[in-house]
Design a protein around this motif. Structure first.
Motif: not given
Length: 552
Positions: A245-252
């Motif tokens: 699978g694949r996921l995205s996160v927001n970091h700074q």
């Protein structure tokens, strides 16, 4: 009290002429002299802070080099450090020494005094230096321990309770978020979650080496893994077979993609999350650390309109990064670039990228057949895994396409024999393959703490050193705060670039061994992995120990 300009003149960071210019400019701008000097580029922010500290008689510290006492750091919560831009760095007797970018902030000093019940001694640090130190030392460890305490008290989470798991303030959700955030801050390339008999082991791969982190209680294993599956759009009910699978996160403010893979083990599902830094996909070949000799050889190949370029090496050796950097060189609006990948790691604007889907019948070979009917100029094939895919890729390279792909071999000469072993006719291999690159990734010495030393003759025998020759001066890791005391920070690639000339074509047709091909390639100018690595050791980029770790 000394004037700021006098202090800067005494320290030699400013000339009298620059000071006069700055004073004139200060009056025109109506702002402080220090700010004017920084904006005019005469001094840096750090030099200004150092001078201001000297002006008021306070100590100035460079936190990158300062031996910060972790016992002092642990006295103040992470949130307080970030709120006040203050970091405890040590003790003077019973008093607490605190680095601050604004030591005149009496509210911060009072808060720290009340929390620690100690007298506070403020010292001055540059703001950017201070914030980097806070990121380095306030690693959310306290919050992680609090969460683990909460997780210990929580009963085992079953799939029937998964609705409770996805509440934003649930301990498991916060635990997973912290794992990902901490890994990104630590420059990790992979996060490993490994179920054991008594706990859930957590490890980060940093600069190619795995580091063990705090383990999670066994009772939370199902909940943590289910949370990651939900974020990655993976079937949480399926535990018997591997899934991706694949996921995205927001970091700074940055969007970070993670590729997730699950693997059933005897104690539960192991999860590996690969952290994909999209900036990697925009690198130029020069940024990969290819030495000029090798770059000249390679440039002759990728600038041709047709032929096959292969990048070889083990998993995690940076093959995809090299291919993407090559694509960035050849991709132009007037040509059609299509890639077939499994999975598509980096999404690049202006390039047609195809994701392999074996379940739906879209294999490498099937996708490659289709895209050759889509009028491509350049084809990137994620990996040559079987004879059928290799045959189609070879035919594409012989019919006017530039084909870029990867292959799993130990060195460049072995790629020729590997394709022959896959069932490709030797004369086709010799005609189609234009260049082979073998590469490895080695840890880069930390530039802030590496130290010189004179090696022994025994150390250098592997690199052709002869008794009686002068011993060179090399560098070795020392360890400092910036590199987490490892002596290494970041990685660099070692390359072995083999252009295929007429003599190598004849050897391929004759089914010569990889050893024979290697001898001819070296005579034609190819530098082996060990030779390229030795050149980078001599340049002070990595160490002998690290080179021998990655190149046997």
């Amino acid at each position: 009290m000394k004037q700021l300009g006098s202090i800067l003149l005494e320290e030699g960071v400013l000339t009298e002429e620059q000071l006069v210019d700055a004073i004139d400019e200060q009056q025109a701008r109506g702002q402080s002299l220090g700010r004017t000097l920084v904006e005019m580029g005469y001094i840096s922010e750090g030099q200004l802070v150092r001078a201001l500290a000297s002006q008021v008689g306070m100590e100035f510290v460079e936190l990158a080099e300062y031996p910060v006492d972790r016992a002092a750091v642990a006295l103040i919560p992470d949130t307080v450090c970030r709120r006040h831009a203050a970091l405890p760095i040590g003790f003077e007797g019973e008093r607490l020494k605190v680095a601050m970018s604004n030591p005149g902030n009496v509210v911060a000093v009072d808060d720290i005094r009340q929390i620690t019940h100690r007298t506070v001694i403020p010292v001055v640090a540059a703001h950017d230096d201070l914030m980097q130190a806070i990121d380095r030392y306030c690693r959310s460890d306290a919050e992680m321990k609090d969460l683990q305490g909460a997780l210990d008290e929580q009963e085992e989470v079953d799939l029937s309770q998964i609705g409770d798991v996805i509440e934003d303030d649930a301990p498991i959700v916060r635990f997973v978020n912290l794992l990902i955030t901490q890994a990104i801050q630590d420059r990790a390339s992979d996060i490993h979650l490994e179920p054991g008999e008594k706990d859930l082991r957590v490890r980060y791969r940093i600069d190619g080496v795995l580091h063990e982190m705090n383990a999670a209680p066994k009772s939370t294993q199902n909940g943590v893994i289910s949370r990651i599956k939900i974020m990655s759009d993976i079937d949480i009910a399926e535990r018997r077979k591997p899934q991706d699978g694949r996921l995205s996160v927001n970091h700074q403010g940055r969007k970070i993609d993670l590729r997730v893979a699950t693997l059933p083990t005897v104690w539960g599902e192991k999860v590996v999350m690969r952290i994909l830094d999209n900036s990697t996909a925009t690198l130029d070949l020069e940024e990969l650390g290819i030495r000029q000799h090798n770059l000249d050889l390679y440039q002759q190949s990728y600038t041709k309109p047709y032929g096959m370029i292969l990048v070889t090496g083990p998993t995690g050796s940076g093959k995809s990064t090299t291919l993407y950097a090559t694509l960035n060189q050849v991709s132009r609006p007037e040509i059609n670039v299509i890639t077939v990948e499994d999975p598509v790691e980096y999404r690049i604007p202006g390039i047609n990228q195809v994701q392999v889907n074996v379940k739906a019948g879209l294999t490498f070979a099937g996708a490659l057949r289709s895209i050759l009917r889509s009028d491509p100029d350049v084809v990137l094939l994620g990996e040559i895994r079987d004879g059928e895919t290799a045959q189609i890729a070879i035919e594409a390279a012989l019919t006017g396409h530039l084909v870029l792909s990867t292959l799993h071999t130990n060195d460049a000469p072995s790629a020729i024999t590997r394709l022959t072993e896959m069932g490709i006719e030797p004369f086709l291999v010799g005609s189609a393959v234009d260049c082979v690159i073998a590469q490895r990734l080695a840890r880069r010495l930390c530039p802030h703490c590496k130290e010189t030393y004179s090696p022994t003759g025994y150390e250098l025998e592997r690199f052709g050193w002869q008794a009686g020759e002068e011993l060179p001066e090399l560098f070795r890791p020392a360890g400092c705060a910036r590199c987490s005391r490892t002596g290494y920070r970041g990685r660099l690639a070692l390359h072995e670039i083999m252009p295929v000339n007429e003599e190598l074509e004849r050897l391929a047709v004759a089914r010569a061994s990889s050893a024979d091909i290697g001898r001819v390639a070296r005579a034609a100018g190819m530098q082996t992995l060990i030779e390229d690595g030795w050149a980078k050791v001599r340049d002070g980029l990595t160490s002998v120990e690290e080179l021998l770790r990655v190149v046997k």
